[in-house]
Enzyme design. Structure first.
Site, PDB file in Angstrom:
ATOM      1  N   LYS A 113       0.977  -1.155   0.206  1.00  0.00           N
ATOM      2  CA  LYS A 113      -0.040  -0.044   0.161  1.00  0.00           C
ATOM      3  C   LYS A 113       0.811   1.376  -0.108  1.00  0.00           C
ATOM      4  CE  LYS A 113      -4.332   1.295   0.302  1.00  0.00           C
ATOM      5  NZ  LYS A 113      -5.568   0.631  -0.057  1.00  0.00           N
ATOM      6  N   ASP A 138      -7.074   4.447  -4.226  1.00  0.00           N
ATOM      7  CA  ASP A 138      -7.646   4.507  -3.072  1.00  0.00           C
ATOM      8  C   ASP A 138      -8.272   6.023  -2.827  1.00  0.00           C
ATOM      9  OD1 ASP A 138      -7.943   2.664  -0.429  1.00  0.00           O
ATOM     10  OD2 ASP A 138      -7.278   4.510   0.296  1.00  0.00           O
TER      11      ASP A 138
HETATM   12  P1  NDP Z   1     -12.747   8.254  -2.274  1.00  0.00           P
HETATM   13  O1  NDP Z   1     -11.681   9.093  -2.187  1.00  0.00           O
HETATM   14  O2  NDP Z   1     -13.240   7.834  -3.580  1.00  0.00           O
HETATM   15  O3  NDP Z   1     -14.112   8.562  -1.179  1.00  0.00           O
HETATM   16  C1  NDP Z   1     -13.679   8.347  -0.047  1.00  0.00           C
HETATM   17  C2  NDP Z   1     -15.227   9.059   0.699  1.00  0.00           C
HETATM   18  O4  NDP Z   1     -15.127   8.800   2.030  1.00  0.00           O
HETATM   19  C3  NDP Z   1     -15.435  10.354   0.325  1.00  0.00           C
HETATM   20  O5  NDP Z   1     -16.749  10.298   0.271  1.00  0.00           O
HETATM   21  C4  NDP Z   1     -14.712  10.998   1.302  1.00  0.00           C
HETATM   22  O6  NDP Z   1     -15.355  12.265   1.853  1.00  0.00           O
HETATM   23  C5  NDP Z   1     -15.148  10.215   2.540  1.00  0.00           C
HETATM   24  N1  NDP Z   1     -14.197  10.389   3.787  1.00  0.00           N
HETATM   25  C6  NDP Z   1     -12.731  10.009   3.373  1.00  0.00           C
HETATM   26  N2  NDP Z   1     -12.236  10.357   4.776  1.00  0.00           N
HETATM   27  C7  NDP Z   1     -13.404  10.666   5.511  1.00  0.00           C
HETATM   28  C8  NDP Z   1     -12.921  11.215   6.898  1.00  0.00           C
HETATM   29  N3  NDP Z   1     -11.954  11.323   7.662  1.00  0.00           N
HETATM   30  N4  NDP Z   1     -14.431  11.534   7.479  1.00  0.00           N
HETATM   31  C9  NDP Z   1     -15.439  11.455   6.727  1.00  0.00           C
HETATM   32  N5  NDP Z   1     -15.759  10.958   5.295  1.00  0.00           N
HETATM   33  C10 NDP Z   1     -14.401  10.573   4.874  1.00  0.00           C
HETATM   34  O7  NDP Z   1     -12.303   6.696  -1.850  1.00  0.00           O
HETATM   35  P2  NDP Z   1     -12.576   5.163  -2.047  1.00  0.00           P
HETATM   36  O8  NDP Z   1     -14.139   5.211  -2.035  1.00  0.00           O
HETATM   37  O9  NDP Z   1     -11.956   4.672  -3.085  1.00  0.00           O
HETATM   38  O10 NDP Z   1     -12.143   4.757  -0.831  1.00  0.00           O
HETATM   39  C11 NDP Z   1     -13.157   4.527   0.527  1.00  0.00           C
HETATM   40  C12 NDP Z   1     -12.601   3.398   1.230  1.00  0.00           C
HETATM   41  O11 NDP Z   1     -12.603   2.244   0.817  1.00  0.00           O
HETATM   42  C13 NDP Z   1     -11.213   3.363   2.012  1.00  0.00           C
HETATM   43  O12 NDP Z   1     -11.090   2.818   3.361  1.00  0.00           O
HETATM   44  C14 NDP Z   1     -10.590   2.625   0.955  1.00  0.00           C
HETATM   45  O13 NDP Z   1      -9.280   2.279   1.585  1.00  0.00           O
HETATM   46  C15 NDP Z   1     -11.421   1.418   0.830  1.00  0.00           C
HETATM   47  N6  NDP Z   1     -11.387   0.783  -0.324  1.00  0.00           N
HETATM   48  C16 NDP Z   1     -11.240   1.470  -1.831  1.00  0.00           C
HETATM   49  C17 NDP Z   1     -10.938   0.503  -2.815  1.00  0.00           C
HETATM   50  C18 NDP Z   1     -11.086   1.141  -4.221  1.00  0.00           C
HETATM   51  O14 NDP Z   1     -11.142   0.240  -5.097  1.00  0.00           O
HETATM   52  N7  NDP Z   1     -11.350   2.503  -4.272  1.00  0.00           N
HETATM   53  C19 NDP Z   1     -10.846  -0.883  -2.521  1.00  0.00           C
HETATM   54  C20 NDP Z   1     -10.972  -1.354  -1.250  1.00  0.00           C
HETATM   55  C21 NDP Z   1     -11.057  -0.700  -0.271  1.00  0.00           C
HETATM   56  P3  NDP Z   1     -14.840  13.809   1.427  1.00  0.00           P
HETATM   57  O15 NDP Z   1     -14.798  13.711  -0.275  1.00  0.00           O
HETATM   58  O16 NDP Z   1     -15.365  14.865   1.966  1.00  0.00           O
HETATM   59  O17 NDP Z   1     -13.328  13.700   1.976  1.00  0.00           O
END
Ligand code: NDP
Length: 447
Positions: free
Chosen positions: A128, A168
């Site tokens: 990662k 991510d």
């Molecule tokens: P994105 O950046 O596309 O979206 C993240 C979302 O979570 C946004 O809506 C963001 O809001 C919100 N968010 C992030 N940090 C915070 C926080 N501290 N408090 C509140 N809301 C928060 O990321 P992903 O959708 O790709 O990833 C989301 C999760 O899924 C992570 O844990 C990632 O590790 C996991 N994941 C992702 C994969 C992938 O293929 N993308 C695969 C497997 C796991 P805002 O825009 O306001 O920050």
């Protein structure tokens, strides 16, 4: 020494060697806890320093990322890549760009990735990376210059047989494009297998964008089916509104559920009549705006900045935002409100207290390393297509993803039962993921 003492010795050593990394401690503690029954039954898994080696990354890279902003000022961020375990295949795992990123967070994510990748059944190791760079509020040109600087260092350490990063939090199609462009320039070759999540005309795979969100829902569907239930007619809470959340919402609604709420870091949105996924995609992916913009344009959606999204009444909860976003109190509210299934789209979004409560209340709980494995699994399918210079149809790729998620559910469920912990999918996922990596590490000697 008893297994209990053995495991607590490993963990104390880990705390000393990795001070100030609470998320990493949390991730390791959960896995070690699950492994006690394995070590009891098969003590050879403690041979050759296996557990200590498993908890120590093979390589940890930290580097300076200097770049010039639109005002002509030099900015300096920190880049990370933790190459945790390559016993099953090249290191594989995403890059996260978020101001909260530090070595401990990258290590927790890399550690989880080892077991997740093992569970997919595909030949990929765990790694990662990321940076404390915040893409929010930056121009496209700033994001491009940052990505180019980041890759200028990272390119020496990655490759289709060595380490294959992906997206991510904060790293989507735009960032992967800039990263790939710089890699191609520096390496003077179009090595498509070096990154996944690429655009469709230059080596990307259909379904990769949707894969994590779709996969979470496929696994939830399997978990509900095993309990004689279904998503059809169910109410679902999805936290976040990023890549994982949006496609989880889409698939859940396609299967007859109503998504009653979603969020971002500015607040949460109540949607009793369901979510207009096309509108949400426009707001988040095209306009790159906050969820307030969705509420302004949608019918029957209410914005909240007080309380929590976990106050909503529902049957299913899918935390899809970030680590430790769902604590013990939230879990108690969900249980009181009738939630019966929880599947983690994000990595480690539920605190240990929340997980314990789910187990105590008989709520079926699928941990992230199983539930969100669809993203990395489809990345591995993208690598397969790159290796054979082929591109598969949406239907075929989606069918492969669906099959992989069903297999993961079957494996974690049967492994939990084998060790006498029926329906404890945390144990099932940790043990099944561990055994495959551990067998490979033992076969390959002390390296
Ligand atoms: P994105 O950046 O596309 O979206 C993240 C979302 O979570 C946004 O809506 C963001 O809001 C919100 N968010 C992030 N940090 C915070 C926080 N501290 N408090 C509140 N809301 C928060 O990321 P992903 O959708 O790709 O990833 C989301 C999760 O899924 C992570 O844990 C990632 O590790 C996991 N994941 C992702 C994969 C992938 O293929 N993308 C695969 C497997 C796991 P805002 O825009 O306001 O920050």
């Amino acid at each position: 020494m008893s297994v209990e003492e053995q495991v607590s010795t490993y963990y104390d050593m880990l705390l000393k060697r990795n001070a100030g990394e609470p998320e990493f401690h949390q991730a390791v503690s959960e896995v070690l806890d699950s492994l006690k029954v394995v070590l009891d039954k098969d003590p050879h898994y403690a041979d050759y320093g296996l557990i200590q080696r498993l908890c120590e990354p093979e390589r940890q890279l930290i580097f300076r990322v200097p770049w010039v902003d639109d005002a002509g000022l030099v900015q300096v961020n920190r880049g990370f890549r933790v190459q945790f375990n390559s016993a099953l295949g090249p290191y594989k795992g995403g890059l996260r760009f978020h101001p909260s990123v530090n070595l401990g967070i990258v290590k927790f994510l890399g550690f989880e990735q080892i077991f997740k990748n093992s569970l997919t059944g595909l030949p990929i190791g765990g790694g990662k990376g990321g940076s404390d760079f915040d893409p929010k509020g930056k121009s496209d040109a700033e994001v491009m210059r940052f990505c180019q600087s980041f890759m200028t260092e990272l390119h020496r350490h990655i490759g289709q047989y060595r380490d294959v990063p992906a997206g991510d939090i904060g790293v989507g199609g735009r960032e992967i494009g800039y990263l790939f462009g710089q890699y191609r320039r520096l390496s003077n070759q179009h090595e498509s297998g070096v990154l996944t999540g690429k655009g469709l005309t230059w080596g990307g795979s259909l379904v990769r964008t949707e894969a994590t969100g779709f996969g979470v829902v496929y696994l939830t569907q399997e978990m509900m089916k095993a309990a004689g239930d279904s998503l059809d007619g169910a109410k679902v809470i999805v936290s976040g509104s990023g890549n994982v959340a949006v496609y989880a919402m889409q698939k859940a609604q396609e299967l007859g559920a109503t998504v009653v709420g979603f969020s971002d870091s500015s607040g949460w949105v109540e949607t009793p009549n369901g979510v207009d996924v096309e509108l949400l995609r426009d707001v988040k992916e095209i306009r790159r705006e906050r969820v307030t913009a969705y509420v302004e344009d949608a019918d029957g959606a209410t914005m909240h900045t007080e309380g929590s999204i976990w106050d909503l009444k529902a049957d299913v909860a899918l935390p899809c935002a970030t680590q430790n976003e769902l604590n013990g109190e939230h879990a108690a509210t969900l249980a009181a409100n009738g939630v019966r299934y929880v599947a983690e789209g994000a990595n480690m979004p539920s605190t240990p207290e929340a997980v314990e409560l789910f187990h105590n209340k008989g709520i079926l709980f699928a941990p992230g390393k199983a539930a969100n494995a669809g993203g990395v699994a489809t990345s591995a399918l993208e690598m397969q297509q790159n290796a054979s210079r082929d591109s598969w149809t949406f239907e075929y790729t989606d069918q492969r993803l669906h099959q992989i998620m069903s297999n993961i559910f079957g494996t974690m469920s049967s492994t939990a039962a084998e060790y006498g912990h029926e329906n404890n999918f945390v144990m099932g996922a940790n043990i099944a993921g561990f055994r495959k990596v551990a067998d490979a590490m033992l076969a390959q000697g002390v390296v």
